[in-house]
Write an enzyme that holds these catalytic residues in place. Structure first.
Site, short mmCIF file in Angstrom:
data_model
loop_
_atom_site.label_atom_id
_atom_site.label_comp_id
_atom_site.label_asym_id
_atom_site.label_seq_id
_atom_site.Cartn_x
_atom_site.Cartn_y
_atom_site.Cartn_z
N LYS A 10 0.77 -1.17 -0.08
CA LYS A 10 -0.11 -0.01 -0.05
C LYS A 10 0.82 1.40 0.06
CE LYS A 10 -4.20 -1.97 2.32
NZ LYS A 10 -5.06 -2.07 3.34
N ASN A 42 1.23 -1.03 20.44
CA ASN A 42 1.68 -1.92 19.57
C ASN A 42 2.94 -2.68 20.01
OD1 ASN A 42 1.64 -3.05 16.73
ND2 ASN A 42 3.80 -1.98 16.26
N THR A 92 5.61 -3.39 18.58
CA THR A 92 6.81 -2.75 18.61
C THR A 92 6.49 -1.30 18.58
OG1 THR A 92 7.03 -4.38 16.67
CG2 THR A 92 8.81 -2.63 16.99
N TYR A 107 -12.17 -10.79 10.49
CA TYR A 107 -13.38 -11.35 10.15
C TYR A 107 -13.32 -12.71 10.14
CZ TYR A 107 -11.78 -10.52 5.49
OH TYR A 107 -11.05 -10.54 4.22
P1 ATR Z 1 -2.20 -4.30 8.27
O1 ATR Z 1 -1.99 -3.48 7.05
O2 ATR Z 1 -3.26 -5.37 8.25
O3 ATR Z 1 -2.32 -3.27 9.14
P2 ATR Z 1 0.67 -4.57 8.83
O4 ATR Z 1 0.84 -3.54 8.32
O5 ATR Z 1 1.61 -6.03 8.41
O6 ATR Z 1 -0.78 -5.24 8.46
O7 ATR Z 1 0.50 -4.77 10.51
C1 ATR Z 1 0.42 -5.73 11.48
C2 ATR Z 1 0.03 -5.42 12.56
O8 ATR Z 1 -0.24 -6.43 13.36
C3 ATR Z 1 1.27 -4.68 13.49
O9 ATR Z 1 0.69 -3.57 14.35
C4 ATR Z 1 1.91 -5.85 13.96
O10 ATR Z 1 2.74 -5.50 15.05
P3 ATR Z 1 4.39 -5.16 15.04
O11 ATR Z 1 4.37 -3.50 14.22
O12 ATR Z 1 4.81 -5.13 16.18
O13 ATR Z 1 5.02 -6.23 13.81
C5 ATR Z 1 0.60 -6.50 14.63
N1 ATR Z 1 0.85 -7.87 14.78
C6 ATR Z 1 0.95 -8.85 14.05
N2 ATR Z 1 1.33 -10.10 14.62
C7 ATR Z 1 1.24 -9.83 15.92
C8 ATR Z 1 1.24 -10.70 16.96
N3 ATR Z 1 1.66 -11.93 17.01
N4 ATR Z 1 1.37 -10.15 18.28
C9 ATR Z 1 1.22 -8.55 18.35
N5 ATR Z 1 1.21 -7.78 17.48
C10 ATR Z 1 0.97 -8.50 16.00
#
Ligand code: ATR
Length: 290
Positions: free
Chosen positions: A73, A160, A162, A231
């Site tokens: 994106k 978040n 991170t 979903y």
């Molecule tokens: P999207 O466009 O769907 O938001 P993305 O940009 O890849 O997808 O973001 C994924 C989000 O899910 C991020 O906030 C990620 O946290 P990190 O920034 O720490 O990676 C979060 N996320 C994914 N897996 C996770 C997990 N197992 N525990 C906590 N947060 C998770």
């Protein structure tokens, strides 16, 4: 919709895209409108993007509209000839309109799609306390949308895994909009879920049955709404616990629906009538539950 002798093509680019529900949504609309067009999945690896966008410029290319999903994106912005103001502010594009002269126009319908679903659910945002889990692309569109509307929340707190990513989301958006209501927290306890009016999960946690629920169920309460962008399953652990506490709950299928409707309307340059929209929604819901 473009008048071409060959079938006009639309589609979604991303990686992976094989589970995307967008084809059923858009192909239902093409069929209902009697338009000779087809919506396809385009799984693209990172090193295939440049070539794909070069081909889009060719005058006999049958592609007239695209959706963009994870992880491209932001990456596609460099190929746009114009950006809608909201996409420009979010700095993320999920919809591309390709005009007859093969120019590319970038839009973001994720934020408006989220707001449209909240409106349908009767969930207000003005003066509310919002807590957000996650700081990825979806969180970025939702936070930007909430900051730009007149019905601004009182506060938005982001947690978040991170923290640096949440901090970056805020400082980056801050350059293009007023973010004074937004802050990030290092510890999940500081999200103050017990005081929140609206909790939104934008992470992928909940997709798998054994995913943990980040929120202590004791903090969920009946006076709040809980929105999970996941979903599938239709009710994540978070939504189940929230519902059991008496909270109003919703999953992200409605957001997917509205972002798709808005994307379609950009491509077709028409407003879809309610009958077509309800056919699209029924097809989407059926596919999601299959
Ligand atoms: P999207 O466009 O769907 O938001 P993305 O940009 O890849 O997808 O973001 C994924 C989000 O899910 C991020 O906030 C990620 O946290 P990190 O920034 O720490 O990676 C979060 N996320 C994914 N897996 C996770 C997990 N197992 N525990 C906590 N947060 C998770």
């Amino acid at each position: 919709m473009k008048e071409t002798k060959s079938t006009a093509t639309y589609g979604i680019i991303g990686y992976p895209v094989e589970h995307s529900l967008s084809p059923v949504l858009h192909n239902t609309a093409f069929k209902a409108l009697g338009v000779d067009a087809d919506y396809q999945r385009f799984p693209l690896k990172e090193d295939e993007i440049g070539d794909f966008f070069l081909k889009l410029r060719e005058k006999d290319c049958p592609i007239f509209g695209l959706n963009v999903t994870v992880p491209y994106k932001e990456k596609v912005i460099q190929y746009m000839d114009s950006m809608h103001p909201f996409a420009q502010k979010v700095m993320a594009v999920n919809t591309i309109v390709i005009s007859k002269d093969r120019k590319l126009h970038g839009f973001n319908t994720d934020g408006p799609g989220f707001l449209a679903h909240l409106a349908e659910l009767g969930i207000g945002t003005k003066g509310k306390r919002v807590a957000i889990l996650g700081a990825g692309g979806t969180a970025r569109a939702i936070v930007a949308a909430l900051c730009l509307i007149p019905e601004r929340p009182e506060s938005i707190r982001i947690y978040n895994r991170t923290k640096e990513k949440a901090d970056y989301l805020i400082t980056d958006l801050q350059g293009r909009m007023n973010m004074d209501i937004v802050g990030s927290v290092a510890a999940i306890d500081d999200l103050n879920v017990e005081l929140a009016d609206l909790l939104i999960n934008t992470t992928s946690l909940g997709l798998k049955a054994d995913d943990p629920c980040l929120i202590d169920e004791g903090l969920l309460h009946a006076d709040m709404s809980v929105y999970d962008v996941v979903y599938n399953p239709s009710e994540t652990k978070l939504l189940q616990l929230a519902r059991q506490k008496g909270a109003k709950t919703a999953n992200g299928l409605g957001m997917l629906f509205y972002q798709g409707v808005l994307a379609f309307q950009h491509w077709a340059d028409i407003e879809l009538d309610p009958e077509i929209k309800s056919r699209m929604r029924a097809a989407l819901e059926m596919e999601a539950s299959a």
